[in-house]
Write a protein that holds these residues in place. Structure first.
Motif, PDB file in Angstrom:
ATOM      1  N   LEU A 112     -11.258 -14.989  -7.237  1.00 33.27           N
ATOM      2  CA  LEU A 112     -11.496 -14.217  -6.088  1.00 33.27           C
ATOM      3  C   LEU A 112     -10.705 -12.838  -6.187  1.00 33.27           C
ATOM      4  N   PRO A 113     -11.287 -11.727  -5.633  1.00 32.96           N
ATOM      5  CA  PRO A 113     -10.918 -10.297  -5.613  1.00 32.96           C
ATOM      6  C   PRO A 113      -9.504 -10.030  -5.039  1.00 32.96           C
ATOM      7  N   LEU A 114      -8.759  -9.288  -5.644  1.00 33.16           N
ATOM      8  CA  LEU A 114      -7.489  -8.477  -5.095  1.00 33.16           C
ATOM      9  C   LEU A 114      -7.933  -7.064  -4.462  1.00 33.16           C
ATOM     10  N   ALA A 115      -7.212  -6.420  -3.601  1.00 37.14           N
ATOM     11  CA  ALA A 115      -7.137  -5.145  -3.640  1.00 37.14           C
ATOM     12  C   ALA A 115      -6.588  -4.184  -4.607  1.00 37.14           C
ATOM     13  N   TYR A 116      -7.183  -3.226  -4.866  1.00 42.63           N
ATOM     14  CA  TYR A 116      -6.670  -2.472  -5.879  1.00 42.63           C
ATOM     15  C   TYR A 116      -5.655  -1.328  -5.106  1.00 42.63           C
ATOM     16  N   ASN A 117      -4.457  -1.687  -5.126  1.00 48.29           N
ATOM     17  CA  ASN A 117      -3.491  -0.653  -4.356  1.00 48.29           C
ATOM     18  C   ASN A 117      -2.129  -0.969  -4.720  1.00 48.29           C
ATOM     19  N   ASP A 154      -7.259   1.467  -2.605  1.00 45.82           N
ATOM     20  CA  ASP A 154      -7.153   2.938  -2.641  1.00 45.82           C
ATOM     21  C   ASP A 154      -7.171   3.484  -4.140  1.00 45.82           C
ATOM     22  N   MET A 155      -7.472   2.653  -4.943  1.00 50.21           N
ATOM     23  CA  MET A 155      -7.552   3.420  -6.401  1.00 50.21           C
ATOM     24  C   MET A 155      -8.585   2.635  -7.171  1.00 50.21           C
ATOM     25  N   PRO A 156      -9.351   3.372  -8.283  1.00 50.67           N
ATOM     26  CA  PRO A 156     -10.234   2.394  -8.973  1.00 50.67           C
ATOM     27  C   PRO A 156      -9.758   1.247  -9.730  1.00 50.67           C
ATOM     28  N   GLU A 157     -10.497   0.336 -10.041  1.00 48.12           N
ATOM     29  CA  GLU A 157     -10.020  -0.778 -10.693  1.00 48.12           C
ATOM     30  C   GLU A 157      -9.594  -0.203 -12.142  1.00 48.12           C
ATOM     31  N   VAL A 158      -9.993   0.872 -12.820  1.00 44.98           N
ATOM     32  CA  VAL A 158      -9.500   1.133 -14.288  1.00 44.98           C
ATOM     33  C   VAL A 158      -8.155   1.678 -13.939  1.00 44.98           C
ATOM     34  N   GLU A 159      -7.810   2.254 -13.072  1.00 41.00           N
ATOM     35  CA  GLU A 159      -6.560   2.761 -12.878  1.00 41.00           C
ATOM     36  C   GLU A 159      -5.503   1.951 -12.342  1.00 41.00           C
ATOM     37  N   PHE A 160      -5.844   0.871 -11.746  1.00 42.08           N
ATOM     38  CA  PHE A 160      -5.125  -0.347 -11.580  1.00 42.08           C
ATOM     39  C   PHE A 160      -4.751  -0.946 -12.849  1.00 42.08           C
ATOM     40  N   ILE A 161      -5.615  -0.861 -13.701  1.00 40.96           N
ATOM     41  CA  ILE A 161      -5.371  -1.654 -15.256  1.00 40.96           C
ATOM     42  C   ILE A 161      -4.595  -0.938 -15.999  1.00 40.96           C
TER      43      ILE A 161
END
Length: 288
Positions: A112-117, A154-161
């Protein structure tokens, strides 16, 4: 046991139905991968087969149930069983998903997905660091297949990674099929994602098929691992190879399993493209 570090080559997700073919010619692939949770028992046929194959081939252990993206403490029994599995088979690579799959002691059977913040980042980074310290090794984190974006992001997935890698030193398992599925379903440019990814952290690549579902407002792609690698995924693989070079690459086929010759042919495609990404594209799967 063959415990050499994996730096390239192509492998398959091991399924018992292909045991005889693999054992007859283990050099047909460069490594095998198994789902960790299938081997949390102590004995039986699965362990007997894996032990025999492990004498000939490097191993990647891929976790699907640790729920790194969740809000609760990591399950201590799950951690212990994973550690025992790693000590037993000395895998070259160990990976988990950037997702959550359990809550209040209940396993939900899905990623399941999580919020990218920043709140999620702090929580996931702490859990990844705990996992790495517990196992005494770097862990690869897989980018998920997404079907929606949570409003709290509030951030793109790639930035989270990128930030997760920076904070923890973890590696990445780059699933190119997941990347295509996510960009199609939620919007985004796969090429830009690859360009912004910390390529030096990628330790493994997954290649798989996907399904299409017609909806009233358009078409949804499903990460279903039950078909040949899609043409669009092969094309993105070429793009990745030109950008960053070869990594251990896995043909991921988990359901509606084909004949061994079909899987082996896809391994050949990945190997050939690693040697020469400018050769005519592999293909035969669906296009994204």
């Amino acid at each position: 046991m063959n415990s050499l570090a994996l730096r390239g080559g192509a492998g398959v997700a091991f399924k018992p139905v292909h045991f005889d073919a693999l054992l007859a010619n283990p050099g047909r692939v460069d490594f095998i991968e198994v789902h960790a949770e299938n081997y949390f028992g102590e004995g039986g046929l699965l362990h007997a087969q894996l032990a025999e194959l492990r004498r000939h081939l490097p191993l990647s252990v891929h976790g699907v149930g640790l729920s790194l993206g969740g809000s609760e403490r990591l399950d201590s029994q799950h951690l212990q069983r994973l550690k025992e599995l790693c000590l037993r088979y000395e895998p070259a690579l160990v990976s988990e998903h950037l997702a959550w799959s359990s809550h209040a002691g209940e396993y939900l059977g899905d990623l399941l997905p999580l919020a990218y913040n920043h709140v999620s980042l702090e929580r996931v980074a702490g859990r990844v660091q705990h996992l790495q310290e517990y196992l005494g090794r770097q862990i690869l984190i897989e980018n998920p297949a997404a079907y929606l974006r949570l409003a709290e992001s509030d951030m793109p997935e790639v930035e989270f990674i990128r930030q997760l890698c920076h904070r923890t030193g973890c590696g990445l398992l780059l699933d190119l099929n997941n990347l295509l599925v996510s960009c199609h379903n939620c919007g985004g440019d796969p090429s830009r994602y690859l360009a912004e990814l910390p390529a030096e952290q990628v330790g493994e690549v997954h290649l798989a098929g996907h399904a299409r579902v017609a909806l009233p407002r358009g078409e949804l792609l499903l990460d279903e691992h039950g078909s040949a690698v899609a043409d669009a995924t092969w094309s993105l693989y070429v793009e990745w190879l030109v950008l960053a070079g070869a990594r251990p690459s896995l043909i991921e086929w988990d359901r509606q399993l084909p004949a061994w010759s079909v899987l082996a042919a896809e391994v050949d495609c990945a190997r050939a493209l690693q040697c020469n990404p400018y050769m005519p594209a592999c293909g035969g799967g669906a296009s994204a």
